[in-house]
Design a protein around this motif. Sequence first.
Motif, PDB file in Angstrom:
ATOM      1  N   SER A 152      -8.568  -1.028   3.905  1.00  0.00           N
ATOM      2  CA  SER A 152      -8.094  -1.419   3.869  1.00  0.00           C
ATOM      3  C   SER A 152      -6.925  -2.830   3.576  1.00  0.00           C
ATOM      4  O   SER A 152      -7.219  -3.754   3.541  1.00  0.00           O
ATOM      5  CB  SER A 152      -7.682  -1.032   2.018  1.00  0.00           C
TER       6      SER A 152
ATOM      7  N   GLU B 132      -1.777   6.383  -0.082  1.00  0.00           N
ATOM      8  CA  GLU B 132      -3.198   6.689   0.683  1.00  0.00           C
ATOM      9  C   GLU B 132      -3.363   7.199   1.967  1.00  0.00           C
ATOM     10  O   GLU B 132      -4.896   6.961   2.231  1.00  0.00           O
ATOM     11  CB  GLU B 132      -3.058   4.642   0.013  1.00  0.00           C
TER      12      GLU B 132
ATOM     13  N   ILE C  71       0.754  -1.341  -0.169  1.00  0.00           N
ATOM     14  CA  ILE C  71       0.038   0.049  -0.097  1.00  0.00           C
ATOM     15  C   ILE C  71       1.061   1.160  -0.260  1.00  0.00           C
ATOM     16  O   ILE C  71       2.215   1.307   1.130  1.00  0.00           O
ATOM     17  CB  ILE C  71      -1.347   0.054   0.929  1.00  0.00           C
TER      18      ILE C  71
ATOM     19  N   ALA D  39      -7.263   4.008   3.969  1.00  0.00           N
ATOM     20  CA  ALA D  39      -6.483   2.741   3.705  1.00  0.00           C
ATOM     21  C   ALA D  39      -6.352   2.314   5.093  1.00  0.00           C
ATOM     22  O   ALA D  39      -5.917   0.929   4.734  1.00  0.00           O
ATOM     23  CB  ALA D  39      -5.546   3.759   3.976  1.00  0.00           C
TER      24      ALA D  39
ATOM     25  N   GLN E 206      -4.408  10.657   1.549  1.00  0.00           N
ATOM     26  CA  GLN E 206      -5.437  11.023   1.105  1.00  0.00           C
ATOM     27  C   GLN E 206      -6.548  10.144   1.586  1.00  0.00           C
ATOM     28  O   GLN E 206      -8.011  11.864   2.036  1.00  0.00           O
ATOM     29  CB  GLN E 206      -5.481  10.304  -0.866  1.00  0.00           C
TER      30      GLN E 206
END
Length: 148
Positions: free
Chosen positions: A126, A115, A111, A123, A118
């Motif tokens: 995920s 991310e 990752i 993140a 943002q």
Amino acid sequence: MPDRITKLQRSNNMRAIKSQSMLENTVTKALWKRGFRFRKNAKMFGKPDISIKKYKIVIFIDSCFWHCCPIHGNMPKSNQEYWTKKLARNVSRDREVNQFYTENGWKVMRIWEHEFKQNFDTAVDSIADFIRRHRPSKEKHPESPPED
């Protein structure tokens, strides 16, 4: 263009770079609070940022600079020959590490640091989803709905 510092100074600079970033610490704290248990920077091949041997899961949080993010990666203007070679080797090593774990039955997640910049929670979600998807289905896990 020659480097402005000696090889010894460059070596000392590189050695001073810490293996754990503030971002990694923040991410692992968020996962720990959600009930996930793992090892940080375990002495395993490729030194994964997060590893769960029980589930054969490794997770790498890749810096946009050091791992040549296609969106945010940039090349320093000085000593380009050195940096081109150095960063290309990092990307090559990432592929070797992914291949090693995949061939040995591990699940690998990479990752990008951007991310988290943002949307940090998305993140982390995920990563949590990745762990849930790849754990044995009979295992109970935090944030899973209770079984009837």
